[in-house]
Design a protein around this motif. Structure first.
Motif, PDB file in Angstrom:
ATOM      1  N   LEU A   1       1.091  -1.565   0.036  1.00 36.87           N
ATOM      2  CA  LEU A   1       0.366   0.336   0.084  1.00 36.87           C
ATOM      3  C   LEU A   1       0.360   0.946   0.511  1.00 36.87           C
ATOM      4  CD1 LEU A   1      -3.069  -0.934   2.431  1.00 36.87           C
ATOM      5  CD2 LEU A   1      -3.168  -1.013  -0.054  1.00 36.87           C
ATOM      6  N   LYS A   2       1.978   1.345   0.546  1.00 32.54           N
ATOM      7  CA  LYS A   2       2.900   2.376   0.649  1.00 32.54           C
ATOM      8  C   LYS A   2       3.433   2.977  -0.334  1.00 32.54           C
ATOM      9  CE  LYS A   2       3.347   1.900   6.051  1.00 32.54           C
ATOM     10  NZ  LYS A   2       5.047   1.522   7.147  1.00 32.54           N
ATOM     11  N   LYS A   3       3.870   0.935  -1.030  1.00 32.45           N
ATOM     12  CA  LYS A   3       4.936   1.411  -2.490  1.00 32.45           C
ATOM     13  C   LYS A   3       4.075   1.658  -3.706  1.00 32.45           C
ATOM     14  CE  LYS A   3       8.504  -1.333  -5.648  1.00 32.45           C
ATOM     15  NZ  LYS A   3       9.307   0.090  -5.308  1.00 32.45           N
ATOM     16  N   TYR A   4       2.585   1.461  -3.453  1.00 38.86           N
ATOM     17  CA  TYR A   4       2.027   1.836  -4.743  1.00 38.86           C
ATOM     18  C   TYR A   4       0.763   2.719  -3.951  1.00 38.86           C
ATOM     19  CZ  TYR A   4       4.621  -2.133  -6.806  1.00 38.86           C
ATOM     20  OH  TYR A   4       5.855  -2.455  -6.157  1.00 38.86           O
ATOM     21  N   SER A   5       0.979   3.372  -3.419  1.00 35.85           N
ATOM     22  CA  SER A   5      -0.289   4.697  -2.772  1.00 35.85           C
ATOM     23  C   SER A   5      -0.392   5.682  -4.249  1.00 35.85           C
ATOM     24  CB  SER A   5       0.464   5.355  -1.992  1.00 35.85           C
ATOM     25  OG  SER A   5       1.449   6.166  -2.827  1.00 35.85           O
ATOM     26  N   LYS A   6       0.032   5.636  -5.140  1.00 35.39           N
ATOM     27  CA  LYS A   6      -0.503   6.504  -6.039  1.00 35.39           C
ATOM     28  C   LYS A   6      -1.135   5.543  -6.804  1.00 35.39           C
ATOM     29  CE  LYS A   6       4.200   9.589  -6.944  1.00 35.39           C
ATOM     30  NZ  LYS A   6       4.729   9.367  -7.351  1.00 35.39           N
ATOM     31  N   GLU A   7      -1.110   4.639  -7.628  1.00 33.31           N
ATOM     32  CA  GLU A   7      -1.533   3.545  -8.002  1.00 33.31           C
ATOM     33  C   GLU A   7      -3.445   3.618  -7.544  1.00 33.31           C
ATOM     34  OE1 GLU A   7       2.012   3.353  -9.652  1.00 33.31           O
ATOM     35  OE2 GLU A   7       1.264   3.063  -7.849  1.00 33.31           O
ATOM     36  N   ILE A   8      -2.964   3.395  -6.130  1.00 28.90           N
ATOM     37  CA  ILE A   8      -4.263   2.906  -5.668  1.00 28.90           C
ATOM     38  C   ILE A   8      -5.425   4.333  -5.576  1.00 28.90           C
ATOM     39  CG2 ILE A   8      -5.437   1.657  -2.983  1.00 28.90           C
ATOM     40  CD1 ILE A   8      -2.766   0.944  -2.842  1.00 28.90           C
ATOM     41  N   ASP A   9      -4.795   5.161  -4.885  1.00 33.35           N
ATOM     42  CA  ASP A   9      -5.268   6.273  -4.637  1.00 33.35           C
ATOM     43  C   ASP A   9      -6.307   7.082  -6.656  1.00 33.35           C
ATOM     44  OD1 ASP A   9      -4.754   7.005  -2.310  1.00 33.35           O
ATOM     45  OD2 ASP A   9      -2.622   8.367  -3.144  1.00 33.35           O
ATOM     46  N   ALA A  10      -5.764   6.634  -7.896  1.00 32.84           N
ATOM     47  CA  ALA A  10      -5.900   6.436  -9.208  1.00 32.84           C
ATOM     48  C   ALA A  10      -6.880   5.788  -9.269  1.00 32.84           C
ATOM     49  CB  ALA A  10      -5.158   6.728 -10.157  1.00 32.84           C
ATOM     50  N   GLY A  11      -7.349   4.747  -8.096  1.00 32.43           N
ATOM     51  CA  GLY A  11      -7.969   3.640  -8.956  1.00 32.43           C
ATOM     52  C   GLY A  11      -7.304   2.838  -9.514  1.00 32.43           C
ATOM     53  N   ASN A  12      -6.351   3.006  -9.806  1.00 31.51           N
ATOM     54  CA  ASN A  12      -5.781   1.407 -10.858  1.00 31.51           C
ATOM     55  C   ASN A  12      -5.420   0.413 -10.221  1.00 31.51           C
ATOM     56  OD1 ASN A  12      -6.534   3.758 -12.849  1.00 31.51           O
ATOM     57  ND2 ASN A  12      -4.280   4.802 -12.805  1.00 31.51           N
ATOM     58  N   LEU A  13      -5.227   0.246  -9.112  1.00 32.48           N
ATOM     59  CA  LEU A  13      -4.598  -0.892  -8.250  1.00 32.48           C
ATOM     60  C   LEU A  13      -6.280  -1.270  -7.203  1.00 32.48           C
ATOM     61  CD1 LEU A  13      -2.762  -2.984  -7.935  1.00 32.48           C
ATOM     62  CD2 LEU A  13      -1.261  -1.604  -6.802  1.00 32.48           C
ATOM     63  N   THR A  14      -5.884  -2.624  -6.460  1.00 27.55           N
ATOM     64  CA  THR A  14      -6.064  -3.181  -5.271  1.00 27.55           C
ATOM     65  C   THR A  14      -5.845  -3.408  -4.532  1.00 27.55           C
ATOM     66  OG1 THR A  14      -8.486  -2.728  -5.337  1.00 27.55           O
ATOM     67  CG2 THR A  14      -8.557  -3.751  -4.135  1.00 27.55           C
ATOM     68  N   VAL A  15      -4.881  -4.173  -3.951  1.00 20.37           N
ATOM     69  CA  VAL A  15      -4.722  -4.660  -3.354  1.00 20.37           C
ATOM     70  C   VAL A  15      -5.191  -5.886  -2.025  1.00 20.37           C
ATOM     71  CG1 VAL A  15      -2.566  -5.429  -1.985  1.00 20.37           C
ATOM     72  CG2 VAL A  15      -2.571  -3.067  -3.276  1.00 20.37           C
ATOM     73  N   PHE A  16      -5.195  -6.678  -2.140  1.00 17.92           N
ATOM     74  CA  PHE A  16      -5.619  -8.239  -1.742  1.00 17.92           C
ATOM     75  C   PHE A  16      -5.038  -8.989  -0.799  1.00 17.92           C
ATOM     76  CE2 PHE A  16      -8.987  -6.835  -4.963  1.00 17.92           C
ATOM     77  CZ  PHE A  16     -10.098  -7.329  -4.452  1.00 17.92           C
ATOM     78  N   GLY A  17      -4.851  -9.580   0.245  1.00 18.86           N
ATOM     79  CA  GLY A  17      -4.228 -10.066   1.189  1.00 18.86           C
ATOM     80  C   GLY A  17      -5.119 -11.428   1.115  1.00 18.86           C
ATOM     81  N   GLY A  18      -4.824 -12.503   1.003  1.00 22.51           N
ATOM     82  CA  GLY A  18      -5.430 -13.772   1.911  1.00 22.51           C
ATOM     83  C   GLY A  18      -4.215 -14.902   2.443  1.00 22.51           C
ATOM     84  N   VAL A  19      -4.829 -15.886   2.517  1.00 26.24           N
ATOM     85  CA  VAL A  19      -4.743 -17.099   3.018  1.00 26.24           C
ATOM     86  C   VAL A  19      -5.792 -18.524   2.135  1.00 26.24           C
ATOM     87  CG1 VAL A  19      -4.657 -18.869   5.100  1.00 26.24           C
ATOM     88  CG2 VAL A  19      -3.965 -16.387   5.246  1.00 26.24           C
ATOM     89  N   TYR A  20      -4.256 -19.195   1.346  1.00 28.63           N
ATOM     90  CA  TYR A  20      -4.892 -20.853   0.924  1.00 28.63           C
ATOM     91  C   TYR A  20      -4.850 -21.851   2.196  1.00 28.63           C
ATOM     92  CZ  TYR A  20      -4.506 -24.945  -2.088  1.00 28.63           C
ATOM     93  OH  TYR A  20      -4.952 -25.855  -2.214  1.00 28.63           O
ATOM     94  N   ASP A  21      -5.821 -22.093   2.193  1.00 26.95           N
ATOM     95  CA  ASP A  21      -6.086 -22.743   3.723  1.00 26.95           C
ATOM     96  C   ASP A  21      -6.203 -24.000   3.796  1.00 26.95           C
ATOM     97  OD1 ASP A  21      -6.689 -23.475   6.765  1.00 26.95           O
ATOM     98  OD2 ASP A  21      -8.710 -22.523   6.448  1.00 26.95           O
ATOM     99  N   PHE A  22      -5.529 -24.757   3.261  1.00 33.58           N
ATOM    100  CA  PHE A  22      -5.716 -26.623   2.821  1.00 33.58           C
ATOM    101  C   PHE A  22      -5.457 -27.531   4.214  1.00 33.58           C
ATOM    102  CE2 PHE A  22      -0.654 -25.623   2.787  1.00 33.58           C
ATOM    103  CZ  PHE A  22      -0.051 -26.414   3.427  1.00 33.58           C
ATOM    104  N   ARG A  23      -5.296 -26.580   5.334  1.00 33.71           N
ATOM    105  CA  ARG A  23      -5.689 -26.772   6.883  1.00 33.71           C
ATOM    106  C   ARG A  23      -7.291 -27.315   7.284  1.00 33.71           C
ATOM    107  NH1 ARG A  23      -3.071 -28.463  11.574  1.00 33.71           N
ATOM    108  NH2 ARG A  23      -4.746 -27.086  12.493  1.00 33.71           N
ATOM    109  N   ASN A  24      -7.968 -26.032   6.743  1.00 35.82           N
ATOM    110  CA  ASN A  24      -8.901 -26.053   6.732  1.00 35.82           C
ATOM    111  C   ASN A  24      -8.898 -24.930   8.177  1.00 35.82           C
ATOM    112  OD1 ASN A  24     -12.118 -25.378   6.580  1.00 35.82           O
ATOM    113  ND2 ASN A  24     -12.611 -27.676   7.684  1.00 35.82           N
ATOM    114  N   ASP A  25      -8.158 -24.246   8.670  1.00 37.24           N
ATOM    115  CA  ASP A  25      -8.694 -23.506  10.259  1.00 37.24           C
ATOM    116  C   ASP A  25      -9.460 -22.139   9.897  1.00 37.24           C
ATOM    117  OD1 ASP A  25      -5.927 -24.244  10.487  1.00 37.24           O
ATOM    118  OD2 ASP A  25      -4.451 -23.236   9.431  1.00 37.24           O
ATOM    119  N   TYR A  26     -10.365 -21.823   8.905  1.00 36.97           N
ATOM    120  CA  TYR A  26     -10.844 -21.228   8.850  1.00 36.97           C
ATOM    121  C   TYR A  26     -12.054 -21.666   8.402  1.00 36.97           C
ATOM    122  CZ  TYR A  26      -7.669 -17.089   8.670  1.00 36.97           C
ATOM    123  OH  TYR A  26      -6.585 -16.592   7.667  1.00 36.97           O
TER     124      TYR A  26
END
Length: 239
Positions: free
Chosen positions: A184-209
């Motif tokens: 978010l810090k590095k690509y703040s310009k792209e995000i503020d301009a609406g050109n980029l969205t950053v998603f965080g996720g977890v691939y849950d093969f343990r079924n922790d969720y």
């Protein structure tokens, strides 16, 4: 036959590790080391042949002259997490960046190329269950080489109890959220301009969720980590 060979290979590799790669275990299942290597390479080539044989003849026509992926995806180098788990047909879709611990700093140039030169509208940062890099950052084992430690420096964890699934899960999430913050810090310009969205996720093969083994669970959208807010975004098209 191929499945049986693969099982034999896995068993042999486990034996090699358990015996510290001693000379007595360089041959397993009555096969020489050279035969083992040949069989592994053959497996890769056979898998590639099977993949190619199933494709229509013009499959690569639109891929030959360039790429326009829909997402840059940063994920862990762990062998338990592969592209087919996230995109059934990733060719041309995913600009894939892999490193231990799905980190931004250790692959900065590759990520920047995806975001600022290929102009992908999405940057995914995907961690996973039982991440070895995260567990190493938690427990700080003494037998890791300096080059590996350098690649663990920007992993952010909570606690040091690697035997606690709950604490490892929290550390995996902490690291994903930390990597998103860096992005978010590095690509703040792209995000503020609406050109980029950053998603965080977890691939849950343990079924922790509790959503089923192997599910991708989104835990962060442009820094927002409240599960209720993320649920309201209606990202999932299935129950």
């Amino acid at each position: 036959m191929l499945k049986q060979n693969r099982c034999n290979l896995i068993l042999g590799i486990l034996l090699l590790y358990c015996c510290n790669l001693s000379a007595e275990t360089t041959s397993f299942v009555n096969k020489s080391e050279k035969d083992q290597v040949r069989e592994i390479v053959r497996h890769v080539l056979e898998s590639n042949a099977e993949f190619v044989d199933k494709l229509p003849k013009d499959y690569f026509k639109d891929l030959i002259h360039g790429q326009s992926p829909i997402a840059t995806l940063v994920t862990c180098a762990d062998s338990r997490l592969h592209t087919h788990a996230l995109d059934v047909h990733p060719d041309g879709d995913i600009f894939m960046v892999r490193n231990i611990g799905n980190q931004v700093s250790t692959a900065e140039g590759s990520i920047e190329y995806g975001v600022r030169h290929l102009h992908t509208p999405i940057l995914f940062i995907i961690g996973h269950s039982s991440c070895g890099a995260v567990e190493a950052a938690m427990s700080k084992p003494s037998n890791l080489e300096p080059s590996i430690w350098r690649e663990l420096e920007t992993i952010k964890v909570v606690g040091n109890e690697v035997d606690s699934h709950t604490e490892v899960k929290k550390s995996v999430e902490s690291n994903v959220n930390h990597q998103v913050t860096l992005a978010l810090k590095k690509y703040s310009k792209e995000i503020d301009a609406g050109n980029l969205t950053v998603f965080g996720g977890v691939y849950d093969f343990r079924n922790d969720y509790g959503r089923g083994n192997g599910r991708l669970v989104i835990i962060n959208v442009n820094g927002k980590t409240n599960p209720i807010e993320i649920e309201k975004m209606q990202l999932y098209s299935f129950n």
